[in-house]
Motif scaffolding. Structure first.
Motif, PDB file in Angstrom:
ATOM      1  N   GLU A 230       4.711  16.579   3.288  1.00 34.53           N
ATOM      2  CA  GLU A 230       4.145  15.224   3.166  1.00 34.53           C
ATOM      3  C   GLU A 230       4.826  14.449   2.041  1.00 34.53           C
ATOM      4  O   GLU A 230       5.277  15.031   1.060  1.00 34.53           O
ATOM      5  N   PHE A 231       4.876  13.140   2.166  1.00 34.55           N
ATOM      6  CA  PHE A 231       5.386  12.257   1.120  1.00 34.55           C
ATOM      7  C   PHE A 231       4.755  10.873   1.337  1.00 34.55           C
ATOM      8  O   PHE A 231       4.074  10.661   2.345  1.00 34.55           O
TER       9      PHE A 231
ATOM     10  N   VAL B  56       5.198   6.451   1.177  1.00 34.09           N
ATOM     11  CA  VAL B  56       6.090   5.284   1.142  1.00 34.09           C
ATOM     12  C   VAL B  56       5.245   4.043   0.838  1.00 34.09           C
ATOM     13  O   VAL B  56       4.039   4.041   1.066  1.00 34.09           O
ATOM     14  N   THR B  57       5.904   2.994   0.340  1.00 33.67           N
ATOM     15  CA  THR B  57       5.192   1.737   0.076  1.00 33.67           C
ATOM     16  C   THR B  57       5.407   0.797   1.254  1.00 33.67           C
ATOM     17  O   THR B  57       6.541   0.459   1.583  1.00 33.67           O
TER      18      THR B  57
ATOM     19  N   LYS C 218       0.841  -1.203   0.000  1.00 28.22           N
ATOM     20  CA  LYS C 218       0.000   0.000   0.000  1.00 28.22           C
ATOM     21  C   LYS C 218       0.864   1.237   0.000  1.00 28.22           C
ATOM     22  O   LYS C 218       1.942   1.242   0.602  1.00 28.22           O
TER      23      LYS C 218
ATOM     24  N   ALA D 263      -1.121  11.407   8.874  1.00 27.32           N
ATOM     25  CA  ALA D 263      -1.358  12.221   7.675  1.00 27.32           C
ATOM     26  C   ALA D 263      -2.868  12.349   7.431  1.00 27.32           C
ATOM     27  O   ALA D 263      -3.353  13.440   7.094  1.00 27.32           O
TER      28      ALA D 263
ATOM     29  N   THR E 136       9.827   1.875   3.990  1.00 20.65           N
ATOM     30  CA  THR E 136       9.548   1.197   2.717  1.00 20.65           C
ATOM     31  C   THR E 136       9.720  -0.320   2.885  1.00 20.65           C
ATOM     32  O   THR E 136      10.754  -0.786   3.356  1.00 20.65           O
TER      33      THR E 136
ATOM     34  N   VAL F   9       1.444   4.583   1.553  1.00 21.82           N
ATOM     35  CA  VAL F   9       1.050   5.176   2.830  1.00 21.82           C
ATOM     36  C   VAL F   9       1.582   6.605   2.898  1.00 21.82           C
ATOM     37  O   VAL F   9       2.746   6.862   2.585  1.00 21.82           O
ATOM     38  N   GLN F  10       0.722   7.523   3.279  1.00 24.66           N
ATOM     39  CA  GLN F  10       1.080   8.938   3.347  1.00 24.66           C
ATOM     40  C   GLN F  10       1.749   9.254   4.686  1.00 24.66           C
ATOM     41  O   GLN F  10       1.299   8.776   5.738  1.00 24.66           O
ATOM     42  N   ILE F  11       2.830  10.021   4.621  1.00 23.93           N
ATOM     43  CA  ILE F  11       3.551  10.420   5.839  1.00 23.93           C
ATOM     44  C   ILE F  11       3.522  11.942   5.930  1.00 23.93           C
ATOM     45  O   ILE F  11       3.792  12.625   4.929  1.00 23.93           O
ATOM     46  N   LYS F  12       3.215  12.452   7.113  1.00 22.31           N
ATOM     47  CA  LYS F  12       3.176  13.911   7.291  1.00 22.31           C
ATOM     48  C   LYS F  12       4.195  14.305   8.362  1.00 22.31           C
ATOM     49  O   LYS F  12       4.133  13.818   9.498  1.00 22.31           O
TER      50      LYS F  12
END
Lengths: 34, 438
Positions: free
Chosen positions: A22-23, A25-26, A12, B107, B135, A14-17
């Motif tokens: 923000e960016f 990652v899988t 999935k 987020a 990751t 997944v959003q990181i804040k």
């Protein structure tokens, strides 16, 4: 065990804040397939 | 029968106990009757989560990513990302109680991830660090919190009426009312109890409780209440809420009165005893008596279903190297079934009538758990699996002598993972200290 409980690991995005922005990652997360 | 006294919980911490002694907790997936018991298989050490960051000077609530470094029942030892192999700042939390979220939750909810102050200067590019650490890693399922919530709903409600074993006369049942439901455990108050203190604790899936009318339907003894008027709000618990037993075929070769077997003594659960079938009831139920300690009026007979994991064929203890308690007053040693059957002119119940099912339960000797003291069933205690014979577990209560040990089936609803009491709000009995025991 995941198979036995009807769950399956899936990749999935997944959003990181953070405070810098923000960016994404899988990661692996399991979904309920029941 | 020996029973324990209540010990105040102050000072007991599962995390510290497990950490200091490098102990292992039985996995939640071993307990199908507890919240998340059926969907815990996915969770493992190495999983990443988002948790509140308590090492910050910021006034706003901020979060950081942590790794599960040890999993013990519901409890996880977490380490903030960035501490690498330094475990000094590790902390324990209950995954179903504490604020623990899947990665991505912050987020979605507009909360920022901020690294702990003590390692803030360790990396200049935290984004690159997080991308590298996250990751390909695993995180909690996105529906984890809702699953936890969902699995904490219990169908039994206050004032529901049930039939339950009479704790003062095991041979019969009585009507009782559900007074309290905690984590699926019921405090049942016997009808006719004047002050509401004549109670009995058991799990809602216990084989000791049944729907109203069960005793009559199978021919079990029953103590009729003299209560003429029911209080408003009382309802009969629907039959579908109770533990289902397997259908059995009693038309062919079946148990008969007088047949001998081995059975866990319900009044001394550390003993497997020489026993006799005293009465065959309907639907596969049997009244069993422990040889040598039987009341003349049969008031201590007790009811086991033919498929119960607590009754065994003659020879089970010998084959499995378990001490068999011979009948009280029978002095011939060593006890020999062959001689005893001949002397009592009785026959052994056929082996084929007993359940041989052995679930792949996952318990291992040495695993920690929370277990009900079945002699004092309101107490849930810190305990250890010390021996496993097929599906039978020997449960030792930490800090207590071995004579308090109990034989319990691997699927017993009276066994819980580490952290269950914290999750449900049930009081946990910590290990006994020498002084408490005295």
């Amino acid at each position: 065990a995941a198979e036995a409980t009807g769950r399956k690991w899936e990749q999935k995005q997944v959003q990181i804040k953070t405070l810098e922005g923000e960016f994404s990652v899988t990661m692996w997360a399991s979904d309920d397939k029941k | 029968a020996k029973s324990k006294s209540v010990i105040p919980i102050e000072g007991f911490d599962w995390g510290q106990y497990v950490g200091a002694n490098n102990l292992v907790g039985a996995p939640v997936s071993c307990f199908k009757h507890v919240p998340m018991g059926n969907c815990w298989g996915d969770l493992e050490e190495g999983l990443r989560v988002e948790v509140p960051n308590t090492d910050t000077t910021l006034s706003a609530k901020v979060y950081w990513v942590a790794t599960i470094v040890k999993l013990t029942g519901f409890k996880a030892r977490l380490r903030y990302e960035g501490f690498d192999s330094d475990g000094n700042q590790d902390f324990w939390c209950n995954l179903c109680v504490s604020e623990v979220h899947p990665v991505g939750w912050c987020a979605s909810n507009g909360k920022p991830l901020v690294p702990p102050k003590s390692i803030q200067h360790k990396y200049s590019n935290w984004k690159a660090f997080l991308v590298k650490r996250l990751t390909g890693a695993k995180t909690l399922p996105p529906d984890f919190a809702s699953k936890v919530e969902e699995s904490r709903n219990y169908p039994f409600k206050k004032l529901m009426r049930v039939e339950v074993v009479d704790k003062a006369h095991l041979c019969r049942t009585r009507v009782a009312l559900v007074e309290q439901v905690i984590g699926g455990r019921l405090r049942l108050v016997y009808e006719e109890s004047e002050d509401g203190t004549d109670d009995f604790w058991c799990h809602m899936l216990s084989p000791l409780i049944h729907c109203i009318g069960w005793s009559r339907s199978i021919g079990h003894r029953f103590k009729r209440s003299d209560v003429s008027r029911k209080t408003e709000g009382q309802t009969e618990a629907p039959p579908q809420l109770f533990l289902k037993v397997k259908d059995v075929d009693q038309s062919g070769e079946w148990f008969r009165d007088g047949m001998k077997l081995e059975a866990i003594d319900p009044l001394n659960l550390s003993a497997i005893c020489v026993a006799t079938v005293r009465k065959v009831l309907a639907d596969g139920y049997l009244m069993i008596a422990i040889d040598g300690s039987e009341a003349a009026d049969g008031s201590d007979w007790f009811c086991y279903h033919a498929t119960s994991p607590s009754i065994f064929p003659v020879g089970f203890c010998e084959i499995n190297n378990i001490e068999l308690a011979p009948p009280r007053g029978y002095t011939k040693r060593p006890f020999k079934w062959f001689d005893y059957l001949r002397e009592t002119r009785s026959i052994a119940a056929p082996v084929k009538l007993f359940s041989k099912e052995i679930p792949n339960h996952g318990f291992r000797a040495g695993m920690k758990l929370e277990a009900v003291d079945l002699m004092e069933p309101r107490l849930v205690c810190v305990a250890t699996v010390t021996r496993i014979i097929h599906r039978l577990l020997c449960i030792h209560f930490d800090g207590w002598e071995d004579e308090y040990d109990q034989w319990v089936d691997c699927e017993s609803p009276d066994l819980y993972p580490v952290g269950w009491c914290q999750l449900t709000g049930y009081q946990l009995q910590p290990p006994a200290a020498q002084t408490t025991r005295e």
